[in-house]
Design a protein around this motif. Structure first.
Motif, PDB file in Angstrom:
ATOM      1  N   ILE A   1       0.830  -1.206   0.000  1.00  0.00           N
ATOM      2  CA  ILE A   1       0.000   0.000   0.000  1.00  0.00           C
ATOM      3  C   ILE A   1       0.861   1.251   0.000  1.00  0.00           C
ATOM      4  CG2 ILE A   1      -1.705   1.322   1.318  1.00  0.00           C
ATOM      5  CD1 ILE A   1      -2.796  -1.352   2.361  1.00  0.00           C
ATOM      6  N   ASP A   2       1.876   1.277   0.862  1.00  0.00           N
ATOM      7  CA  ASP A   2       2.681   2.493   0.992  1.00  0.00           C
ATOM      8  C   ASP A   2       3.639   2.692  -0.172  1.00  0.00           C
ATOM      9  OD1 ASP A   2       5.313   1.066   2.492  1.00  0.00           O
ATOM     10  OD2 ASP A   2       3.358   0.234   3.008  1.00  0.00           O
ATOM     11  N   ARG A   3       3.859   1.665  -0.996  1.00  0.00           N
ATOM     12  CA  ARG A   3       4.676   1.815  -2.198  1.00  0.00           C
ATOM     13  C   ARG A   3       3.820   2.139  -3.428  1.00  0.00           C
ATOM     14  NH1 ARG A   3      10.242   0.137  -1.957  1.00  0.00           N
ATOM     15  NH2 ARG A   3      10.746   0.138   0.259  1.00  0.00           N
TER      16      ARG A   3
ATOM     17  N   ASP B   1       8.894  -3.303  -2.341  1.00  0.00           N
ATOM     18  CA  ASP B   1       9.310  -3.525  -0.959  1.00  0.00           C
ATOM     19  C   ASP B   1       9.921  -4.924  -0.918  1.00  0.00           C
ATOM     20  OD1 ASP B   1       9.538  -4.105   1.762  1.00  0.00           O
ATOM     21  OD2 ASP B   1       7.818  -2.859   2.294  1.00  0.00           O
ATOM     22  N   LEU B   2      11.222  -5.002  -1.080  1.00  0.00           N
ATOM     23  CA  LEU B   2      11.908  -6.294  -1.195  1.00  0.00           C
ATOM     24  C   LEU B   2      11.893  -7.060   0.121  1.00  0.00           C
ATOM     25  CD1 LEU B   2      14.926  -5.138  -3.377  1.00  0.00           C
ATOM     26  CD2 LEU B   2      12.794  -6.218  -4.129  1.00  0.00           C
ATOM     27  N   GLU B   3      11.908  -6.336   1.226  1.00  0.00           N
ATOM     28  CA  GLU B   3      11.841  -6.999   2.535  1.00  0.00           C
ATOM     29  C   GLU B   3      10.504  -7.704   2.705  1.00  0.00           C
ATOM     30  OE1 GLU B   3      11.921  -5.851   7.321  1.00  0.00           O
ATOM     31  OE2 GLU B   3      12.391  -4.338   5.808  1.00  0.00           O
ATOM     32  N   LEU B   4       9.442  -7.020   2.329  1.00  0.00           N
ATOM     33  CA  LEU B   4       8.103  -7.612   2.405  1.00  0.00           C
ATOM     34  C   LEU B   4       8.004  -8.815   1.470  1.00  0.00           C
ATOM     35  CD1 LEU B   4       5.068  -7.654   3.158  1.00  0.00           C
ATOM     36  CD2 LEU B   4       4.717  -5.944   1.344  1.00  0.00           C
ATOM     37  N   THR B   5       8.493  -8.658   0.250  1.00  0.00           N
ATOM     38  CA  THR B   5       8.427  -9.751  -0.720  1.00  0.00           C
ATOM     39  C   THR B   5       9.164 -10.980  -0.196  1.00  0.00           C
ATOM     40  OG1 THR B   5       8.360  -8.145  -2.535  1.00  0.00           O
ATOM     41  CG2 THR B   5       8.926 -10.405  -3.100  1.00  0.00           C
ATOM     42  N   ASP B   6      10.359 -10.775   0.294  1.00  0.00           N
ATOM     43  CA  ASP B   6      11.164 -11.880   0.822  1.00  0.00           C
ATOM     44  C   ASP B   6      10.467 -12.555   2.000  1.00  0.00           C
ATOM     45  OD1 ASP B   6      13.837 -13.319   1.068  1.00  0.00           O
ATOM     46  OD2 ASP B   6      13.685 -12.385   3.045  1.00  0.00           O
TER      47      ASP B   6
ATOM     48  N   GLY C   1       3.641  -3.157  -6.582  1.00  0.00           N
ATOM     49  CA  GLY C   1       3.616  -1.931  -5.817  1.00  0.00           C
ATOM     50  C   GLY C   1       4.945  -1.224  -5.740  1.00  0.00           C
ATOM     51  N   GLY C   2       5.056  -0.047  -6.422  1.00  0.00           N
ATOM     52  CA  GLY C   2       6.234   0.782  -6.268  1.00  0.00           C
ATOM     53  C   GLY C   2       7.118   0.942  -7.490  1.00  0.00           C
ATOM     54  N   VAL C   3       6.841   0.223  -8.569  1.00  0.00           N
ATOM     55  CA  VAL C   3       7.716   0.310  -9.746  1.00  0.00           C
ATOM     56  C   VAL C   3       7.574   1.690 -10.394  1.00  0.00           C
ATOM     57  CG1 VAL C   3       8.157  -0.558 -12.065  1.00  0.00           C
ATOM     58  CG2 VAL C   3       7.710  -2.159 -10.198  1.00  0.00           C
ATOM     59  N   GLY C   4       8.715   2.352 -10.578  1.00  0.00           N
ATOM     60  CA  GLY C   4       8.712   3.640 -11.258  1.00  0.00           C
ATOM     61  C   GLY C   4       9.679   3.704 -12.420  1.00  0.00           C
TER      62      GLY C   4
ATOM     63  N   PHE D   1      12.186  -3.595 -11.752  1.00  0.00           N
ATOM     64  CA  PHE D   1      11.550  -4.903 -11.882  1.00  0.00           C
ATOM     65  C   PHE D   1      12.444  -6.047 -11.394  1.00  0.00           C
ATOM     66  CE2 PHE D   1       8.791  -2.670 -14.950  1.00  0.00           C
ATOM     67  CZ  PHE D   1       7.555  -3.145 -14.535  1.00  0.00           C
ATOM     68  N   ALA D   2      13.624  -6.159 -11.951  1.00  0.00           N
ATOM     69  CA  ALA D   2      14.475  -7.330 -11.711  1.00  0.00           C
ATOM     70  C   ALA D   2      14.729  -7.620 -10.229  1.00  0.00           C
ATOM     71  CB  ALA D   2      15.798  -7.173 -12.456  1.00  0.00           C
ATOM     72  N   PRO D   3      14.961  -6.621  -9.366  1.00  0.00           N
ATOM     73  CA  PRO D   3      15.209  -6.932  -7.951  1.00  0.00           C
ATOM     74  C   PRO D   3      14.068  -7.689  -7.274  1.00  0.00           C
ATOM     75  CG  PRO D   3      15.941  -4.708  -8.427  1.00  0.00           C
ATOM     76  CD  PRO D   3      15.203  -5.182  -9.642  1.00  0.00           C
ATOM     77  N   GLY D   4      12.846  -7.554  -7.791  1.00  0.00           N
ATOM     78  CA  GLY D   4      11.728  -8.290  -7.197  1.00  0.00           C
ATOM     79  C   GLY D   4      11.937  -9.790  -7.238  1.00  0.00           C
ATOM     80  N   ILE D   5      12.641 -10.268  -8.249  1.00  0.00           N
ATOM     81  CA  ILE D   5      12.979 -11.697  -8.366  1.00  0.00           C
ATOM     82  C   ILE D   5      14.370 -11.984  -7.807  1.00  0.00           C
ATOM     83  CG2 ILE D   5      13.553 -13.514 -10.032  1.00  0.00           C
ATOM     84  CD1 ILE D   5      11.206 -12.549 -11.730  1.00  0.00           C
ATOM     85  N   LEU D   6      15.343 -11.170  -8.214  1.00  0.00           N
ATOM     86  CA  LEU D   6      16.727 -11.452  -7.855  1.00  0.00           C
ATOM     87  C   LEU D   6      16.997 -11.247  -6.367  1.00  0.00           C
ATOM     88  CD1 LEU D   6      18.540  -9.793 -10.898  1.00  0.00           C
ATOM     89  CD2 LEU D   6      17.904 -12.190 -10.579  1.00  0.00           C
TER      90      LEU D   6
END
Length: 688
Positions: free
Chosen positions: A187-189, A197-202, A216-219, A224-229
């Motif tokens: 929500i906040d992103r 929010d990579l911490e949340l995703t992890d 949420g948060g892509v600008g 994009f890539a850090p969401g997976i990597l």
């Protein structure tokens, strides 16, 4: 191996696609059908559509002059339409309360459904849904807010209702109940452009064994890539960014592939659907014939459905004077303020240090695309010879030091002063200048046809100015095109000031062409494909290979037309109109097309009950140059005026004024107009 996926997410609110900010501010992007068609052009991996509508307001495209529309007034009606042009797996969610509701959505074209509030409030519903439809069909959507102390909490009801649930605990429970995937949204992103929010995703990925889609948060494409990597997600999703740039999905995917993520390769062009719409000629001929018959019989839809002003639900922005039925895509907040005013206030609060930063961002873009060996022009500048054209050419030539090629679309409707201003540009700026000048015979046919089909004789101009500069750039391998300000960002707040939207085929097709592409007119009044060359947009392969970008200068340079006009008059001898326009008090705008402030604008008044004076007073209110009470007086004085330039247009296309009035009246919106004592009446804004 299951390949990582890149999944656009569309937010559907009362029948329109919206941009979201923190789950609170929603800005109308436009038509869901044209957006989904564009994703099909790009061979998108999957698509998620979430209906975030609240309350009893129906689903409505708001306009009668659009080529693409749908019957009905609810989310299922929209789903049925978008499924016709959706050539990718489709997940649909929002407002699902029963198993029958799931069945209806699957029958209407969805492949999977998402559950959010219902899943939290009735967890057993997830189990029942999974048992009936299979886990592969059930996606649990989790909206998460990060509190100031760093803790995470699940929220429902569009991010408004706290639950006390931890996202990892709830995700694990959802998996146990039978969910096949988790759609995780910060929500906040949301709309922040800060990245996932990579911490949340992890956290959530490590709690479950099923795929997690992070959102949420892509600008920026690099987000994009850090969401997976780094986050470990199985799939990446975003909403807003796919509305900002041309070929945004292919470019985003290429960035992911370049980062080492083994996604499906970029694919442009879909074998099942062409980028240019395919029209049902028999159906379109029938629509046009029906309109002309109604015009002949004076059978107007606004004449009978409602009675008087008390039955009209039109309201006006509490800050400016835009009506809720505006032709520009607007939303209103709970205080009754339009998104145009909301975004104008955001712009007003941008400090000069931020404008300095934006100027540096612009310089970086310029240096990337500047030609260093003199083999081509540095950029194309789309100019009309108006005040904004002078200002943007001044910035590009004098401040950025570029060697531009000026490109003008000549729609043959110039005012005398506008023609002089345009011709003078190549001299005062010492630039090469190309004029794209379609056949006058073709222009007359398009004026007449577009008026009959969509109530807008200037289709050729709207589409021409968004086509000619890009086409010239593509032909000459020039990867950078400049326009002035983003009209819908400035006028109606369609985007945030932090979005930096660029030109795109989808925006041109939907908002400038209203769904009527060049091929719609082929075969009408003997028009051929060759006749329509000036309105043919470069193909996607050309655009992608050249990495062609269309920049709106107003995203990077402070834009206030009243100030700029004074400068270009003093420095370059720009001329304003010595004679006032019939329908507005301004004398500095739309000098390249006499009908923009005249007959064309009068048609907007006929359709929606307001016109150019409303546009101009709203801009001046936001700039602090006019109060709302004065604006209302000007609007009610100027907007109803039937302009004198109409005579020129009628002679131009060989049409009688009576025929013009009858055809125009078929476009009157019954939410605004009614007939009383044999005369048209409209609901007006006459109170503060």
């Amino acid at each position: 191996m299951n390949r990582p996926r890149l999944i656009p997410c569309l937010l559907l609110k009362h029948g329109l696609i919206v941009r979201s900010q923190l789950f609170k501010v929603h800005q109308v992007i436009g038509n869901p059908m044209s957006t989904v068609e564009r994703f099909s052009d790009w061979n998108v991996d999957e698509l998620i559509v979430l209906d975030i509508s609240q309350g009893e307001q129906g689903h409505d495209l708001r306009r009668d002059d659009l080529q693409q529309s749908y019957d009905g007034d609810n989310a299922l009606d929209v789903l049925r339409e978008i499924s016709k042009v959706c050539f990718m797996p489709l997940t649909f969610g929002g407002n699902i309360q029963t198993l029958e509701g799931i069945s209806e959505r699957l029958a209407a074209g969805a492949d999977k459904i998402t559950l959010n509030t219902k899943a939290v409030e009735d967890p057993e519903f997830v189990k029942k849904a999974a048992e009936r439809y299979g886990s592969q069909c059930i996606v649990v959507s989790i909206d998460v807010l990060k509190h100031e102390d760093g803790t995470y909490e699940v929220y429902t009801r569009g991010g408004q209702q706290s639950t006390g649930l931890f996202p990892d605990v709830w995700a694990k429970k959802a998996q146990e109940l039978g969910a096949g995937e988790i759609f995780l949204n910060s929500i906040d992103r949301d709309g922040s452009a800060y990245g996932y929010d990579l911490e949340l995703t992890d956290l959530v990925v490590k709690a479950v064994d099923i795929p997690v889609i992070t959102c949420g948060g892509v600008g920026d494409y690099g987000d994009f890539a850090p969401g997976i990597l780094q986050g470990g997600a199985s799939a990446l999703s975003a909403a807003n960014i796919f509305h900002f740039y041309e070929l945004s999905y292919p470019h985003a995917k290429q960035h992911c592939i370049d980062a080492g993520i083994p996604m499906r390769p970029v694919g442009l062009g879909n074998k099942y659907i062409s980028r240019e719409p395919t029209y049902n000629r028999q159906k379109e001929d029938s629509r046009l014939a029906e309109r002309m018959e109604r015009a002949h019989n004076k059978d107007f839809r606004a004449a009978t459905p409602l009675n008087g002003p008390e039955d009209r639900t039109i309201s006006w922005c509490k800050t400016c004077v835009y009506p809720s039925i505006s032709a520009a895509p607007m939303e209103y907040n709970d205080e009754g303020e339009c998104t145009g005013c909301q975004m104008a206030r955001v712009k007003e609060q941008i400090p000069m240090t931020e404008w300095d930063r934006r100027k540096e961002l612009l310089k970086a873009i310029v240096e990337k695309y500047r030609c260093h060996d003199g083999s081509r022009y540095d950029c194309v500048v789309a100019v009309s010879g108006g005040k904004d054209s002078y200002f943007q050419t001044h910035v590009i030539k004098e401040e950025l030091g570029l060697n531009p090629l000026l490109v003008t679309y000549n729609g043959n409707n110039w005012t005398e002063v506008g023609w002089r201003n345009m011709l003078r540009m190549k001299e005062v700026f010492d630039c090469d200048h190309v004029l794209i000048q379609p056949s006058i015979t073709v222009l007359k046919k398009l004026n007449r046809l577009a008026f009959q089909v969509m109530g807008d004789m200037n289709w050729h101009g709207h589409v021409g100015i968004m086509t000619a500069p890009v086409a010239v750039a593509a032909q000459n391998k020039i990867p950078l095109v400049f326009y002035g300000e983003h009209g819908y960002l400035d006028l109606c707040g369609q985007f945030s000031m932090n979005d930096f939207p660029e030109i795109s085929y989808r925006d041109r097709q939907e908002h400038f062409a209203r769904g009527y592409e060049w091929n719609y007119f082929v075969g009408r009044e003997d028009l051929t494909s060759a006749d329509m060359i000036p309105w043919k947009y470069p193909n996607d392969q050309e655009l992608f290979g050249l990495d062609l970008r269309g920049i709106f200068l107003g995203n990077y340079v402070y834009w206030e037309s009243n100030q700029h006009t004074k400068m270009v008059i003093e420095k370059y001898g720009f001329e304003v109109n010595k004679e006032p326009f019939d329908r507005t008090y301004r004398t500095m705008s739309n000098l390249d097309d006499m009908h923009e402030n005249g007959a064309h604008d009068y048609l907007k008044y006929i359709k929606f009950g307001y016109g150019r004076a409303t546009d101009h007073t709203c801009k001046d209110i936001r700039a602090g140059l006019m109060g709302r009470d004065e604006a209302i007086q000007k609007v009610n004085h100027y907007d109803p005026v039937k302009p004198s330039d109409l005579k020129r247009w009628l002679e131009y296309v060989d049409m009688s004024e009576n025929d013009f009035d009858s055809i125009a009246d078929t476009f009157r919106d019954p939410r605004v107009w009614w007939i009383e004592d044999g005369k048209w009446k409209r609901k007006i804004n006459d109170v503060i």
